[in-house]
Design an enzyme around this catalytic site. Structure first.
Site, short mmCIF file in Angstrom:
data_model
loop_
_atom_site.label_atom_id
_atom_site.label_comp_id
_atom_site.label_asym_id
_atom_site.label_seq_id
_atom_site.Cartn_x
_atom_site.Cartn_y
_atom_site.Cartn_z
N GLU A 1 0.85 -1.30 0.01
CA GLU A 1 0.17 -0.02 -0.11
C GLU A 1 0.88 1.09 -0.11
O GLU A 1 0.50 2.31 0.85
CB GLU A 1 -0.95 -0.16 1.24
CG GLU A 1 -2.09 -1.08 0.89
CD GLU A 1 -3.21 -1.01 1.90
OE1 GLU A 1 -2.98 0.04 2.98
OE2 GLU A 1 -4.19 -1.72 2.18
N GLU B 1 -5.72 -8.43 -0.33
CA GLU B 1 -6.44 -7.87 0.91
C GLU B 1 -7.90 -7.83 0.27
O GLU B 1 -8.12 -6.86 -0.48
CB GLU B 1 -5.67 -6.67 1.54
CG GLU B 1 -4.66 -6.80 2.31
CD GLU B 1 -4.05 -5.72 3.03
OE1 GLU B 1 -5.08 -4.86 3.56
OE2 GLU B 1 -2.67 -5.33 3.06
#
Length: 496
Positions: free
Chosen positions: A173, A292
């Protein structure tokens, strides 16, 4: 009563079922590791301190891969802290989750746990506060057979054989300002490319994942993927997607249709990746690692008071899932399967305690959340090829996604049989589903189960772990083949 129809034909193949679709995620966050998978003093603990009750549930869940050690945690992680004698391992501040990390569990313990769980390890590397050198050191430690300082150190630490980790995430991320070491797309793309190039000098056969957007709502979404892939296209195999969903302001209808956003996310990233590939005149195809995904009530976490201390393994993000969560969750699984031509790996975040299908109490019981069941059933029954089906279904109006079909479904087919996974999104009545399976040559329904409850917010607990669990569906007809899907339900229909 609502009416819907669909046709199952094995000629209409999307792609093979990807076992890596059923991956999960273990991060050093909250109680996922400590009192989750690892608790030396627990009555079920094995010789390595791993909870056997959690291992049993993990195998029942049917996971394939496990992404580790983060997540946000990895962007400040020093992997060397978690190897060697445990009494010499340093305690560190974890900036991601405002906790103290004891490093009792590290890479060697994680790989040992994966072997016991019959799962493939998937390693993330720190490209937040670290870079190429640390990535190469970790790769050498994990995968080189012997004869170097780091490979011999692994052997001295009890792992004589290489860990043979094939899949590596190049950071986590990095588009997010919350990330330690947050970067622009160009900054990250260059670092990821140089790291990938160096890692491939050690082992050209690695499978590498570049960071995509942490959400399709990020202001840089689309542009981020394009810039990162311009730098990394010929050096990586995957671009990642991350997405979490929650019911907001009592809007159950939109929540049950949240897989509509996941579908948009996937198609947008595929289009962007293919566009970059065309511009670069590359014959290579980039796939998606949706590493995710889950139901997560993020707003509760964001609205909570920030911590003032640095606890070890605090109770963080322990969402308690109800039936509607499990049905929305099942819709996300259907979407991942339906896109198996491009989504070839995925990781449910996370496995234990932290927004997880498995819950534990320190020194006590382990039990299944409602979301355990769709995952376990899909992992058990999805086999062979994913089939393209085009249901004819009534729709309903949602605030977030406009008109959405009441029926959401996908089928898989193998020599052993055919399985239909279906969600009825209707909250106001059952859905009568007629199945045309003539192309299967006289197959009949051999099993039909449904996950439902009169209360859409019914939950499981340690004292009542089977309040919401799959039950046999009594409303099955064979000529014509018809199944009555209860309102707000996840359904598995097996033909044989």
């Amino acid at each position: 009563m609502h009416q819907a129809k669909l046709t199952i034909d094995p000629a209409f193949k999307v792609a093979p079922v990807r076992r890596r679709t059923f991956g999960t995620f273990v991060e050093h966050l909250g109680r996922c590791v400590y009192t989750g998978i690892y608790e030396p003093g627990h009555p079920t603990a094995d010789e390595d301190g791993f909870r056997r009750d959690v291992l049993r549930l993990t195998r029942e869940l049917g996971i394939s891969t496990v992404r580790y050690p983060g997540g946000n945690f990895v962007s400040g992680y020093r992997w060397e802290d978690g190897v060697g004698p445990k009494d010499r391992r340093p305690r560190r501040l974890d900036l991601a989750w405002h906790s103290t990390e004891t490093n009792e569990v590290g890479v060697d313990e994680f790989v040992r746990w994966c072997r016991k769980a019959d799962a493939e390890p998937m390693m993330a590397i720190n490209l937040g506060t670290r870079g190429i050198e640390a990535a190469l050191d970790l790769l050498e430690y994990c995968n080189h057979p012997s004869g170097t300082t780091l490979s011999d150190l692994r052997a001295a630490n009890g792992a004589k054989e290489p860990h043979a980790i094939r899949m590596w995430c190049l950071g986590n991320e990095m588009d997010g300002p919350w990330q330690t070491g947050h970067k622009t797309a160009r900054e990250y793309g260059r670092l990821a490319a140089e790291t990938a190039r160096a890692m491939r000098m050690v082992d050209p056969g690695l499978e590498l994942v570049a960071c995509g957007s942490s959400s399709s709502s990020m202001p840089t979404f689309g542009a981020w993927e394009a810039e990162v892939l311009e730098e990394t296209y010929d050096l990586v195999d995957y671009i990642s997607c991350h997405a979490y969903y929650e019911e907001k302001d009592g809007d159950l209808g939109s929540f049950l249709a949240c897989s509509t956003n996941m579908e948009y996310f996937i198609r947008s990233v595929v289009a962007t990746a293919d566009h970059v590939g065309a511009r670069l005149k590359s014959r290579k195809r980039i796939d998606i690692s949706f590493d995710e995904w889950n139901i997560w009530y993020l707003s509760r976490f964001q609205n909570a008071e920030p911590p003032t201390d640095w606890p070890v393994a605090p109770r963080l993000l322990e969402d308690h899932y109800h039936l509607a969560d499990a049905v929305a969750f099942g819709g996300l699984l259907i979407t991942l399967l339906a896109n198996s031509d491009r989504v070839t790996a995925a990781s449910l975040a996370q496995l234990v305690n932290v927004i997880a299908p498995i819950m534990t109490e320190p020194g006590g019981r382990a039990w299944k959340q409602t979301t355990f069941h769709p995952f376990a059933q899909a992992s058990r029954h999805a086999a062979g090829d994913v089939l393209r089906i085009e249901p004819v279904s009534p729709s309903y109006e949602t605030a977030d996604y406009g008109d959405v079909p009441l029926l959401h479904a996908v089928a898989t087919h193998s020599e052993e049989g055919t399985t239909l996974f279906a969600v009825n999104r209707s909250a106001d009545g059952p859905l009568s589903l007629e199945i045309d399976a003539r192309a299967l040559g006289g197959k009949r329904i051999v099993e039909a189960t449904t996950l439902t409850d009169a209360d859409v917010y019914a939950r499981n607990t340690a004292d009542e772990p089977d309040r919401v669990a799959p039950r046999a569906n009594p409303d099955v007809e064979h000529d014509p083949m018809r199944v009555l899907l209860p309102p707000v339900s996840w359904n598995v229909i097996r033909l044989g």
